[in-house]
Write a protein that holds these residues in place. Structure first.
Motif, short mmCIF file in Angstrom:
data_model
loop_
_atom_site.label_atom_id
_atom_site.label_comp_id
_atom_site.label_asym_id
_atom_site.label_seq_id
_atom_site.Cartn_x
_atom_site.Cartn_y
_atom_site.Cartn_z
N ARG A 2 65.99 62.57 37.23
CA ARG A 2 66.52 63.84 37.36
C ARG A 2 66.10 64.42 38.54
N ARG A 3 66.61 65.37 39.16
CA ARG A 3 66.40 66.15 40.37
C ARG A 3 66.10 67.60 40.03
N VAL A 4 64.99 68.12 40.40
CA VAL A 4 64.55 69.42 39.92
C VAL A 4 64.15 69.98 41.38
N LEU A 5 64.77 71.12 41.72
CA LEU A 5 64.37 72.08 42.77
C LEU A 5 63.46 73.22 42.26
N ILE A 6 62.33 73.13 42.55
CA ILE A 6 61.49 74.17 42.27
C ILE A 6 61.13 75.13 43.36
N THR A 7 61.19 76.54 43.45
CA THR A 7 60.79 77.51 44.37
C THR A 7 59.31 77.91 43.98
N GLY A 8 58.62 78.00 44.88
CA GLY A 8 57.33 78.55 44.82
C GLY A 8 56.00 77.44 44.40
N GLN A 27 62.00 63.76 40.20
CA GLN A 27 62.09 63.69 41.72
C GLN A 27 61.86 65.40 41.88
N VAL A 28 61.29 66.01 42.51
CA VAL A 28 60.91 67.19 42.85
C VAL A 28 60.87 67.68 44.39
N HIS A 29 61.84 68.90 44.58
CA HIS A 29 61.75 69.32 45.55
C HIS A 29 61.36 70.62 45.64
N GLY A 30 60.26 71.14 46.71
CA GLY A 30 59.98 72.36 46.51
C GLY A 30 60.31 73.18 47.88
N TYR A 31 60.48 74.58 47.28
CA TYR A 31 60.83 75.53 48.53
C TYR A 31 59.73 76.67 48.31
N ASP A 32 59.10 76.86 49.54
CA ASP A 32 58.07 77.94 49.48
C ASP A 32 57.80 78.35 51.12
N ALA A 33 57.40 79.77 51.11
CA ALA A 33 57.24 80.37 52.31
C ALA A 33 55.88 80.22 52.91
N PRO A 54 55.52 60.28 46.21
CA PRO A 54 56.46 59.76 46.59
C PRO A 54 57.72 60.52 46.39
N ASN A 55 57.79 61.15 45.19
CA ASN A 55 58.96 61.76 44.63
C ASN A 55 59.02 63.35 44.96
N PHE A 56 57.94 63.72 45.68
CA PHE A 56 57.99 65.14 45.88
C PHE A 56 58.44 65.30 47.48
N SER A 57 59.13 66.33 47.70
CA SER A 57 59.47 66.73 49.45
C SER A 57 59.60 68.30 49.38
N VAL A 58 59.54 69.04 50.30
CA VAL A 58 59.33 70.37 50.29
C VAL A 58 59.85 70.61 51.67
N THR A 59 60.58 72.02 51.45
CA THR A 59 61.02 72.88 52.56
C THR A 59 60.15 74.11 52.68
#
Length: 336
Positions: A2-8, A27-33, A54-59
């Protein structure tokens, strides 16, 4: 997977949620300023720990950057989005109100637009117990009216609740809002009470105690909080038939939308909280008693019966245990 996008994800709660989901195979993708609202080194350390998986990526970027956020959604194709990123801090909002409009309202709109466009399975968004504002009937329950916010921070969060409802109604986008109650724990924010108290006591500096200590909070340990969020991911709200809503449920009669309190469901006196910190540190605080601060409330207490009904889960970490865990982490991290 399962793919989860988490902001912060560089933030306190987002880090803990991402860490938990990664440990369970998501599988987690992060988004943070990674803003400088507080120590950027602490935020970068959290991200560095997550990037070991390895299942974490970030913007890295701001929610207000619609082009970058849209590209992130398109590239990752999330099934679930947990929107935690926000300009936090009740007191900070008294001095810098515009940042709350930009980040919390505009940023949340951008998240919702992308969630609608992608037709994700479930959008979960963080609100706050502060939206109960001047309400006095406790414990606070999700079905009671909450229209008396006392700061621009809580007002911005109430606005996102209303925005979320409109998107759920218009686009059949399942939305769950959760109202957090006084979250604390390891890797916590430096502007939160527990961090401030421990840091000041160890340095021999006074601690400010507002309303002369006549305060009470529903302190919620962060591990309990993220467990509740994970369980709510599968409690997807469904638009009710014939507008019939079960008694005690905050489900909207016209949308797949729900509000859920997440708290320990126990009022703890602030002075008892401080005394436990003193015991853990083996050191007395220098107490600076002050009047009530603008925008603050003397007490907060969550009714969590809806959370239990939806997930079977009740946060339960005793505040004494939670404080001890935080103090152990703080001493290790800051070598004090």
């Amino acid at each position: 997977m399962r793919r989860v996008l988490i902001t912060g994800t560089a933030g306190f709660i987002g880090f803990h949620l991402a860490k938990r989901l990664l440990s369970e195979g998501f599988q987690v993708h992060g988004y943070d300023a990674v803003t400088d609202y507080y120590d950027v080194n602490l935020k970068n350390r959290r991200h560095a720990m997550l990037e070991e998986n390895p299942n974490f990526s970030v913007t890295i970027g701001r929610l207000e950057d619609m082009e970058l956020l849209t590209k992130t959604f398109d590239d990752f194709q999330p099934q679930i989005v947990v929107h935690l990123a926000a300009q936090a801090g009740v007191r900070h909002s008294l001095e810098f109100p515009r940042t709350y409009v930009d980040s919390n309202i505009v940023g949340t709109f951008n998240v919702m637009e992308n969630a609608r466009r992608q037709k994700i399975d479930h959008l979960l968004m963080a609100s706050t117990s502060s939206v109960y504002g001047a309400n006095e009937d406790m414990p606070f329950i999700e079905t009671e009216k909450a229209d008396t916010q006392l700061t621009i921070y809580s007002a911005s969060k109430k606005a996102t609740e209303s925005m979320g409802h409109s998107y759920a109604h218009l686009y059949d986008l399942p939305v769950t809002m959760f109202r957090f109650f006084s979250v604390y724990g390891t890797w916590g924010r430096p502007d939160l009470a527990l961090f401030l108290f421990v840091d000041a006591i160890l340095d021999g500096r006074p601690i400010n105690i507002f309303n002369n200590g006549e305060m009470a909070r529903d302190f919620t340990y962060v591990d309990d909080l993220v467990r509740a969020i994970q369980l709510l991911m599968d409690a997807v709200p469904v638009r009710p038939e014939d507008r019939v809503v079960p008694e005690g449920d905050s489900l909207s009669p016209v949308a797949p939308y729900r509000i859920v309190n997440i708290g320990n469901s126990e009022q703890i006196r602030l002075l008892d909280f401080i005394e436990e910190i003193e015991k853990c540190l083996g050191q007395k605080a220098i107490r600076n008693y002050m009047g009530m601060q603008t925008g603050d409330v003397p007490a907060a207490w969550a009714d969590t019966s809806l959370l239990r009904r939806l997930t079977g889960y009740q946060p339960k970490t005793d505040y004494r245990d939670g404080i001890a865990r935080f103090v152990e982490w703080f001493r290790d991290y800051y070598q004090k």
